[in-house]
Write a protein that holds these residues in place. Structure first.
Motif, PDB file in Angstrom:
ATOM      1  N   PHE B  15     -77.269  14.382   3.094  1.00  0.00           N
ATOM      2  CA  PHE B  15     -77.089  15.369   4.160  1.00  0.00           C
ATOM      3  C   PHE B  15     -76.082  14.850   5.180  1.00  0.00           C
ATOM      4  CE2 PHE B  15     -78.179  17.627   8.070  1.00  0.00           C
ATOM      5  CZ  PHE B  15     -78.197  18.922   7.616  1.00  0.00           C
ATOM      6  N   ASP B  16     -75.079  15.655   5.452  1.00  0.00           N
ATOM      7  CA  ASP B  16     -74.013  15.279   6.373  1.00  0.00           C
ATOM      8  C   ASP B  16     -74.246  16.005   7.701  1.00  0.00           C
ATOM      9  OD1 ASP B  16     -71.657  14.976   7.814  1.00  0.00           O
ATOM     10  OD2 ASP B  16     -70.385  15.064   6.032  1.00  0.00           O
ATOM     11  N   ALA B  17     -74.875  15.303   8.627  1.00  0.00           N
ATOM     12  CA  ALA B  17     -75.292  15.950   9.876  1.00  0.00           C
ATOM     13  C   ALA B  17     -74.087  16.424  10.691  1.00  0.00           C
ATOM     14  CB  ALA B  17     -76.150  14.982  10.698  1.00  0.00           C
ATOM     15  N   ASP B  18     -73.036  15.638  10.726  1.00  0.00           N
ATOM     16  CA  ASP B  18     -71.872  16.039  11.519  1.00  0.00           C
ATOM     17  C   ASP B  18     -71.246  17.320  10.970  1.00  0.00           C
ATOM     18  OD1 ASP B  18     -72.012  13.911  13.348  1.00  0.00           O
ATOM     19  OD2 ASP B  18     -71.009  12.575  11.942  1.00  0.00           O
ATOM     20  N   ARG B  23     -70.414  23.162  11.314  1.00  0.00           N
ATOM     21  CA  ARG B  23     -70.513  24.456  10.648  1.00  0.00           C
ATOM     22  C   ARG B  23     -71.373  25.429  11.471  1.00  0.00           C
ATOM     23  NH1 ARG B  23     -71.066  25.213   4.205  1.00  0.00           N
ATOM     24  NH2 ARG B  23     -69.415  23.651   4.332  1.00  0.00           N
ATOM     25  N   ILE B  24     -72.458  24.918  12.001  1.00  0.00           N
ATOM     26  CA  ILE B  24     -73.329  25.758  12.837  1.00  0.00           C
ATOM     27  C   ILE B  24     -72.562  26.257  14.065  1.00  0.00           C
ATOM     28  CG2 ILE B  24     -75.276  25.591  14.451  1.00  0.00           C
ATOM     29  CD1 ILE B  24     -76.682  23.850  12.290  1.00  0.00           C
ATOM     30  N   ASN B  25     -71.841  25.336  14.702  1.00  0.00           N
ATOM     31  CA  ASN B  25     -71.118  25.743  15.911  1.00  0.00           C
ATOM     32  C   ASN B  25     -70.069  26.807  15.591  1.00  0.00           C
ATOM     33  OD1 ASN B  25     -72.732  23.817  17.047  1.00  0.00           O
ATOM     34  ND2 ASN B  25     -71.081  22.680  18.055  1.00  0.00           N
ATOM     35  N   HIS B  26     -69.371  26.624  14.469  1.00  0.00           N
ATOM     36  CA  HIS B  26     -68.392  27.639  14.077  1.00  0.00           C
ATOM     37  C   HIS B  26     -69.076  28.986  13.813  1.00  0.00           C
ATOM     38  CE1 HIS B  26     -64.449  25.783  14.011  1.00  0.00           C
ATOM     39  NE2 HIS B  26     -64.970  24.677  13.513  1.00  0.00           N
ATOM     40  N   ALA B  27     -70.236  28.962  13.172  1.00  0.00           N
ATOM     41  CA  ALA B  27     -70.947  30.218  12.900  1.00  0.00           C
ATOM     42  C   ALA B  27     -71.357  30.892  14.209  1.00  0.00           C
ATOM     43  CB  ALA B  27     -72.169  29.949  12.025  1.00  0.00           C
ATOM     44  N   LEU B  28     -71.760  30.082  15.186  1.00  0.00           N
ATOM     45  CA  LEU B  28     -72.177  30.669  16.468  1.00  0.00           C
ATOM     46  C   LEU B  28     -70.980  31.256  17.223  1.00  0.00           C
ATOM     47  CD1 LEU B  28     -74.867  28.071  17.606  1.00  0.00           C
ATOM     48  CD2 LEU B  28     -75.232  30.347  16.630  1.00  0.00           C
ATOM     49  N   VAL B  29     -69.857  30.559  17.172  1.00  0.00           N
ATOM     50  CA  VAL B  29     -68.652  31.114  17.799  1.00  0.00           C
ATOM     51  C   VAL B  29     -68.275  32.432  17.121  1.00  0.00           C
ATOM     52  CG1 VAL B  29     -66.154  30.790  18.100  1.00  0.00           C
ATOM     53  CG2 VAL B  29     -67.734  28.907  18.619  1.00  0.00           C
ATOM     54  N   ALA B  30     -68.315  32.428  15.793  1.00  0.00           N
ATOM     55  CA  ALA B  30     -67.921  33.613  15.035  1.00  0.00           C
ATOM     56  C   ALA B  30     -68.856  34.793  15.282  1.00  0.00           C
ATOM     57  CB  ALA B  30     -67.874  33.281  13.534  1.00  0.00           C
ATOM     58  N   SER B  31     -70.067  34.530  15.725  1.00  0.00           N
ATOM     59  CA  SER B  31     -71.019  35.621  15.964  1.00  0.00           C
ATOM     60  C   SER B  31     -70.591  36.508  17.134  1.00  0.00           C
ATOM     61  CB  SER B  31     -72.412  35.046  16.255  1.00  0.00           C
ATOM     62  OG  SER B  31     -72.474  34.498  17.572  1.00  0.00           O
ATOM     63  N   GLY B  87     -75.685  29.188   6.163  1.00  0.00           N
ATOM     64  CA  GLY B  87     -74.805  28.027   6.297  1.00  0.00           C
ATOM     65  C   GLY B  87     -75.464  26.749   5.812  1.00  0.00           C
ATOM     66  N   LEU B  88     -76.761  26.581   6.103  1.00  0.00           N
ATOM     67  CA  LEU B  88     -77.478  25.387   5.626  1.00  0.00           C
ATOM     68  C   LEU B  88     -77.542  25.374   4.104  1.00  0.00           C
ATOM     69  CD1 LEU B  88     -80.575  25.120   8.015  1.00  0.00           C
ATOM     70  CD2 LEU B  88     -78.502  23.722   8.045  1.00  0.00           C
ATOM     71  N   LYS B  89     -77.810  26.542   3.517  1.00  0.00           N
ATOM     72  CA  LYS B  89     -77.906  26.611   2.050  1.00  0.00           C
ATOM     73  C   LYS B  89     -76.601  26.177   1.398  1.00  0.00           C
ATOM     74  CE  LYS B  89     -79.889  30.579   0.540  1.00  0.00           C
ATOM     75  NZ  LYS B  89     -80.295  32.010   0.727  1.00  0.00           N
ATOM     76  N   ASP B  90     -75.504  26.573   2.016  1.00  0.00           N
ATOM     77  CA  ASP B  90     -74.190  26.237   1.470  1.00  0.00           C
ATOM     78  C   ASP B  90     -73.902  24.735   1.506  1.00  0.00           C
ATOM     79  OD1 ASP B  90     -73.584  28.789   0.873  1.00  0.00           O
ATOM     80  OD2 ASP B  90     -72.196  29.116   2.538  1.00  0.00           O
ATOM     81  N   LEU B  91     -74.577  24.027   2.397  1.00  0.00           N
ATOM     82  CA  LEU B  91     -74.274  22.599   2.528  1.00  0.00           C
ATOM     83  C   LEU B  91     -74.587  21.838   1.254  1.00  0.00           C
ATOM     84  CD1 LEU B  91     -75.544  21.810   6.114  1.00  0.00           C
ATOM     85  CD2 LEU B  91     -73.201  21.586   5.294  1.00  0.00           C
TER      86      LEU B  91
END
Lengths: 119, 119, 119
Positions: B15-18, B23-31, B87-91
């Motif tokens: 698991f790559d936390a960084d 990815r999460i931050n990008h998804a939140l911006v895109a929302s 997004g988590l599933k894609d990781l």
């Protein structure tokens, strides 16, 4: 009750967590909102893996969550969060070149199901 | 605001936390739900001591808590949690032989008592 | 669901976090409130930086947060917190000379926006 959860990012290299917790606890005692000083249970966590936004540039943050048994007014909660935020600002020495955000949230502990024992 | 709290069990060795946080931050911006990208404050914690259920067999999990200032609709919260879960599933690369659970919760930050400063 | 978050201060040197988590999970299964044992996701964190109150004397604490999908009655939540508190008390071996506080809170997970996948 209350519980304090402080987090700070690892790039705030001069942040003194012990000093911050003691200052927070003193501010909470001084607020007169809590019956006994030993009820205040505070902890600090250094965040090694974090990301602020998506942009470049170094950024860090300190976040405090204050958890209180439910029933206090919005006004009292706001006073407490403002008081803790002012205390964080006073801690100073933020590193040059790091954009720092300080935030405080207040959350209710469900009074009915909260269980505690001391010994 | 918003705050993201990601936790993952230490047996998810790839698991790559960084990467997950970015990815999460990008998804939140895109929302489109948040005013400024730098408002998004995310952290990840590796869980060394954990237990899933009571049975044998190796199990792990990733859990994300998204904390938002109160006032958003249930529909928007659900869209955000579904987006983060996708997004988590894609990781991917989950270890063979580990039963993995991914979960996302959304929680309100009390708007009235939330206090913040940037400098 | 449910999620268990256990914290304990580092001065409780004999505290066995793995044993505590397993005991908590068994108590939750035994409560009959949850469909499947593998749904119970528990983690423990040792607190290295903490402060109880403002007074002198050595103090420590164990705090458990139990997060449940919303909809359970206040009575069931109270039964669960009392059950977990009793389990913590049984763990014993608290160090001599440390004033120890044990507490349990129950918090709702917003059911509508909670998202999960297993694979």
């Amino acid at each position: 009750m209350p519980h304090v959860f402080l987090e700070y990012t690892a790039n705030l290299t001069d942040f003194d967590a012990d000093k911050a917790l003691l200052r927070i606890n003193h501010a909470l005692v001084a607020s007169g909102q809590f019956g006994a000083e030993f009820d205040i249970k505070s902890r600090a966590t250094k965040l090694e893996a974090f990301r602020v936004g998506t942009g470049a540039g170094e950024r860090g943050f300190v976040h405090v969550k204050l958890a209180l048994l439910s029933g206090r007014s919005a006004q009292i909660k706001t006073q407490l969060s403002e008081s803790l935020l002012a205390g964080l600002k006073d801690l100073g020495d933020w590193p040059a070149g790091v954009e720092v955000q300080l935030s405080v949230e207040v959350v209710d502990l469900d009074r009915e199901s909260y269980a505690k024992v001391t010994f």
